[in-house]
Design a protein around this motif. Structure first.
Motif, short mmCIF file in Angstrom:
data_model
loop_
_atom_site.label_atom_id
_atom_site.label_comp_id
_atom_site.label_asym_id
_atom_site.label_seq_id
_atom_site.Cartn_x
_atom_site.Cartn_y
_atom_site.Cartn_z
N THR A 1 -6.20 -1.68 -8.62
CA THR A 1 -5.26 -2.11 -9.66
C THR A 1 -5.95 -2.28 -11.00
OG1 THR A 1 -3.87 -3.24 -8.03
CG2 THR A 1 -3.63 -3.90 -10.33
N ILE A 2 -7.07 -2.98 -11.00
CA ILE A 2 -7.76 -3.27 -12.26
C ILE A 2 -8.33 -1.98 -12.88
CG2 ILE A 2 -10.14 -3.73 -11.52
CD1 ILE A 2 -8.12 -6.06 -13.69
N PRO B 1 -7.33 -3.41 -2.97
CA PRO B 1 -6.12 -3.38 -3.81
C PRO B 1 -6.34 -3.95 -5.21
CG PRO B 1 -5.57 -4.13 -1.61
CD PRO B 1 -7.07 -4.07 -1.67
N TYR B 2 -7.11 -5.03 -5.30
CA TYR B 2 -7.40 -5.60 -6.62
C TYR B 2 -8.26 -4.66 -7.45
CZ TYR B 2 -9.72 -8.45 -10.14
OH TYR B 2 -10.24 -8.93 -11.32
N LEU C 1 -5.26 0.11 -14.24
CA LEU C 1 -4.67 -0.59 -15.38
C LEU C 1 -5.52 -0.38 -16.63
CD1 LEU C 1 -2.63 -2.69 -16.56
CD2 LEU C 1 -4.28 -4.45 -15.89
N TYR D 1 -8.35 7.12 -5.52
CA TYR D 1 -8.40 5.93 -4.67
C TYR D 1 -9.71 5.87 -3.88
CZ TYR D 1 -7.42 2.88 -0.70
OH TYR D 1 -7.51 1.91 0.27
N THR E 1 -14.62 -2.68 -13.59
CA THR E 1 -14.33 -2.78 -12.16
C THR E 1 -15.60 -2.95 -11.35
OG1 THR E 1 -12.47 -1.26 -12.59
CG2 THR E 1 -13.01 -1.71 -10.29
N PHE F 1 1.21 2.38 -11.85
CA PHE F 1 1.90 2.16 -10.57
C PHE F 1 2.66 3.41 -10.13
CE2 PHE F 1 5.89 1.14 -8.42
CZ PHE F 1 5.42 0.50 -7.28
N LEU G 1 0.23 6.08 -8.72
CA LEU G 1 -0.27 5.77 -7.39
C LEU G 1 0.86 5.85 -6.35
CD1 LEU G 1 -2.60 2.79 -8.28
CD2 LEU G 1 -3.31 5.07 -7.57
N TYR G 2 2.05 5.43 -6.74
CA TYR G 2 3.18 5.47 -5.80
C TYR G 2 3.57 6.92 -5.49
CZ TYR G 2 7.95 5.15 -4.05
OH TYR G 2 9.09 5.29 -3.28
N ALA H 1 0.88 -0.10 -17.36
CA ALA H 1 0.77 -0.65 -16.00
C ALA H 1 1.84 -0.01 -15.12
CB ALA H 1 0.93 -2.16 -16.03
#
Length: 273
Positions: free
Chosen positions: A109-110, A105-106, A113, A83, A258, A58, A61-62, A54
């Motif tokens: 993320t999912i 965003p959810y 992850l 994205y 997803t 992050f 993506l960051y 996770a």
């Protein structure tokens, strides 16, 4: 080291099974008995993996979005393409252009992850699918269940949402006595279970197949007769082929999980017909 590997190193071969997924804690081993079953407390390898990967998702993506240039570099290009794939094909196209942005965003993320944790199963010295443990999968499905039911109730109210989920459009009359309980059970009770099982079973079965080919091939090469040693080589070739196939399956499972989340959200926020 798995029990299957130890068995394959001796004179007899014990095929791998569910016990190979029951990894001991990392650190002190504190066990207790519950309903006649020996259980343990402590941090396990899957727990560490879900946190580590996770964090890696992050970080990806960051770093991909930190320096947003007009002419993107390789990392920014991959990040934007990834994205955009989730935003457009799994968000806008499924949920609809009016509501999708607040759920992006959810969904992003999912997806990442799952993708990063699924691919952990093919990384040397890790080689364990995080979501082959039911506790993690059901936890993720429970979050999904809470989100799509919450947004549905918030938009339609409790009774309106139950009606939307349980009464199919255009269906009237006595048949509703049969249809409504089935729709309630299918849409509000069974969904998180099937959502979790689909991911768990694919990760579990794929890894079990890899263990079987790898350890079976090793055993045949080291302990088999001259006639069966070519079968051991074939098993290792299949191990490599299935490992590459698993990369695709791991991506598809992240995509499907997803996608289903987006479909459930779309059904929850849809207007009544």
């Amino acid at each position: 080291m798995s029990a299957g590997f130890l068995a394959a190193s001796g004179d007899t071969f014990t095929p791998p099974g569910p016990g190979d997924f029951n990894l001991p804690p990392v650190g002190p081993d504190k066990t207790f008995t519950f309903l006649g079953q020996e259980m343990y407390l402590g941090v396990t390898k899957p727990m560490l993996q879900i946190v580590i990967f996770a964090g890696l998702a992050f970080a990806f993506l960051y770093l991909a979005s930190r320096h947003r240039a007009m002419v993107p570099g390789k990392l920014q290009y991959v990040g934007e393409a990834s994205y955009g794939f989730v935003r457009n094909s799994l968000g806008r196209d499924i949920i609809g252009s009016h509501d999708f942005m607040r759920f992006v965003p959810y969904l992003v993320t999912i997806f990442f992850l799952l993708l990063f944790n699924n691919w952990a199963a093919t990384i040397p010295f890790i080689q364990f699918p995080t979501f082959s443990r039911t506790g993690l999968v059901y936890g993720l499905a429970a979050i999904s269940w809470l989100i799509y039911n919450y947004v549905g109730i918030k938009k339609h109210g409790l009774l309106g949402y139950i009606k939307l989920q349980c009464v199919p459009s255009g269906v009237t009359g006595p048949i509703l006595v049969l249809i409504v309980p089935l729709e309630f059970f299918s849409n509000l009770v069974v969904r998180p279970v099937t959502l979790a099982l689909r991911l768990f079973c694919n990760m579990f079965a794929g890894h079990l197949l890899l263990i079987l080919f790898a350890l079976g091939g090793e055993y045949l090469l080291l302990h088999g007769s001259l006639l069966v040693k070519p079968v051991g080589i074939l098993a290792w070739v299949l191990f490599i082929a299935v490992a590459f196939l698993e990369l695709l399956i791991q991506f598809l499972q992240a995509y499907v999980f997803t996608l289903l989340n987006a479909m459930y959200i779309a059904g929850a926020v849809a207007d009544e017909h």
